[in-house]
Design a protein around this motif. Sequence first.
Motif, PDB file in Angstrom:
ATOM      1  N   GLY A   1      52.988 -42.144  33.705  1.00 27.83           N
ATOM      2  CA  GLY A   1      52.956 -43.448  32.594  1.00 27.83           C
ATOM      3  C   GLY A   1      51.611 -43.903  32.423  1.00 27.83           C
ATOM      4  O   GLY A   1      51.393 -45.051  31.760  1.00 27.83           O
ATOM      5  N   ILE A   2      50.754 -43.652  33.127  1.00 29.33           N
ATOM      6  CA  ILE A   2      49.527 -43.952  33.334  1.00 29.33           C
ATOM      7  C   ILE A   2      48.762 -43.489  31.380  1.00 29.33           C
ATOM      8  O   ILE A   2      48.102 -44.070  31.013  1.00 29.33           O
ATOM      9  N   VAL A   3      49.462 -42.240  31.088  1.00 29.16           N
ATOM     10  CA  VAL A   3      49.106 -42.240  30.143  1.00 29.16           C
ATOM     11  C   VAL A   3      49.884 -42.796  29.277  1.00 29.16           C
ATOM     12  O   VAL A   3      48.894 -43.686  28.222  1.00 29.16           O
ATOM     13  N   ASP A   4      50.588 -42.919  29.608  1.00 29.83           N
ATOM     14  CA  ASP A   4      51.228 -44.196  28.088  1.00 29.83           C
ATOM     15  C   ASP A   4      50.945 -45.381  27.973  1.00 29.83           C
ATOM     16  O   ASP A   4      50.163 -45.802  26.664  1.00 29.83           O
ATOM     17  N   LEU A   5      49.993 -45.872  29.006  1.00 31.20           N
ATOM     18  CA  LEU A   5      49.540 -47.401  29.181  1.00 31.20           C
ATOM     19  C   LEU A   5      47.857 -46.601  29.004  1.00 31.20           C
ATOM     20  O   LEU A   5      47.473 -48.275  27.889  1.00 31.20           O
ATOM     21  N   ALA A   6      47.153 -46.016  28.900  1.00 34.31           N
ATOM     22  CA  ALA A   6      46.095 -45.910  28.385  1.00 34.31           C
ATOM     23  C   ALA A   6      46.247 -45.413  26.815  1.00 34.31           C
ATOM     24  O   ALA A   6      45.083 -46.061  26.100  1.00 34.31           O
ATOM     25  N   GLU A   7      47.614 -44.533  26.534  1.00 34.81           N
ATOM     26  CA  GLU A   7      47.548 -44.433  25.017  1.00 34.81           C
ATOM     27  C   GLU A   7      47.950 -46.109  24.187  1.00 34.81           C
ATOM     28  O   GLU A   7      47.858 -46.440  22.778  1.00 34.81           O
TER      29      GLU A   7
END
Length: 423
Positions: A235-241
Amino acid sequence: MKNKQLTDRQIIDLIEKNADIILPLTNGEPNKLLDILEANADALTNVKIHQLLALQSRKYIEGAYPGKLSHVSYFLGGATRKMFQQGFVDLVPNNFHEIPGILKSATNLSIVMAVAAPMDEFGYFSLGTQADIVSEFIGKVPFILEINKHMPRTFGENQIHISQIVGFVENDRPLVEDIAVPIGEKDIKIAEYVTENIKNGDTLQIGIGSIPNAVVSLLKNHRNLGIHTEMFVDGIVDLAEAGVIDGTQKFTHKGKIVATFAHGSKKLYDFLHNNPSVEFLPVSIVNDPREIAKEERIVSINATTEVDLYGQCASETVAGKYYSSTGGQADFARGVRFAKEGKGFVCMSSTAKGEEISRIKLNLTPGSVVTTSKNDVDAIVTEYGIARMYGKPISERAKQLISIAHPKFREELAFEAKKLGFI
């Protein structure tokens, strides 16, 4: 470099009697090195392997080599849970940030075995998805590395120079991927209550499971969030992207995503590779409540299995049986208390077993272990709302918790609470 490539025999010769071998968790687990130890177990004497969250079930975990090779766990998982219950695995109670200190005081710290990404042009290996309990021993304890080209090269205090290792083996094995837990309607409702309390510019610690995943899914319109978390999840990847995370308003490690280990999908591992925005630091830093508190606007989001009317959270047992361990929940519960504007949310659905059992109870199930104490808990969240605990008397806690229990259990809980003088 080739003169440091070890044979099986050389590795076994390095293991002394009564040795304590330290392993990282999850994908830091060196499968080839463990294969070598098991294949040569008869040559070992009272060797203990210390690890959290072993990924692969093994014969030594099942007690196949008594007096030769055994497992000491600091957090149970699928590979160790049944073996602990059958008496083959020792479990050491701990707060996650204190494990390196426990290892220093209670073991011989004989050797560390870990997976690493291939060496760079400067002679450095990266521990990849890990820093966790092992990285602070770099340069202080002998290391044997298992080099794996699938391990992403990451940055932070998880770099080890070839001069600091005893030797290495090679094993190009795809990393284990985590399958995301499906998000349900109750998860979304709980997440809505939590996200109402997250402001632009806050720094998040996100736990694992369907509720934290649901929280992440609802943050796409936030901005300038930071991350200071023990576990780096998809989920952190999704928010960063999505441009939600930039860390510009963090109080420490400004602009950096800070974690102590990562576990998830190939998408996550690809995101981590050569990504300078992510720093992996030892758990003794990431999870130290004093360090957490430096992030003045830290928001902690974790899960539990049941809560009593005092506000005690039993997060490591299920139906009174040991299931996992404390992990970092208690670390962050303390950390947010010290932080200037810290907030801590412990989340759960109100019922279990198809709404047959209330997870809010007068007393915890016998055999349950308290993870977050009544003195540290901040707020409890179910699909029926938020119960504020910190600084509240027991009577107010009981009333608030009953109000967020499933409606079918509220009358009974209130009746029992009155009998005990809670309300």
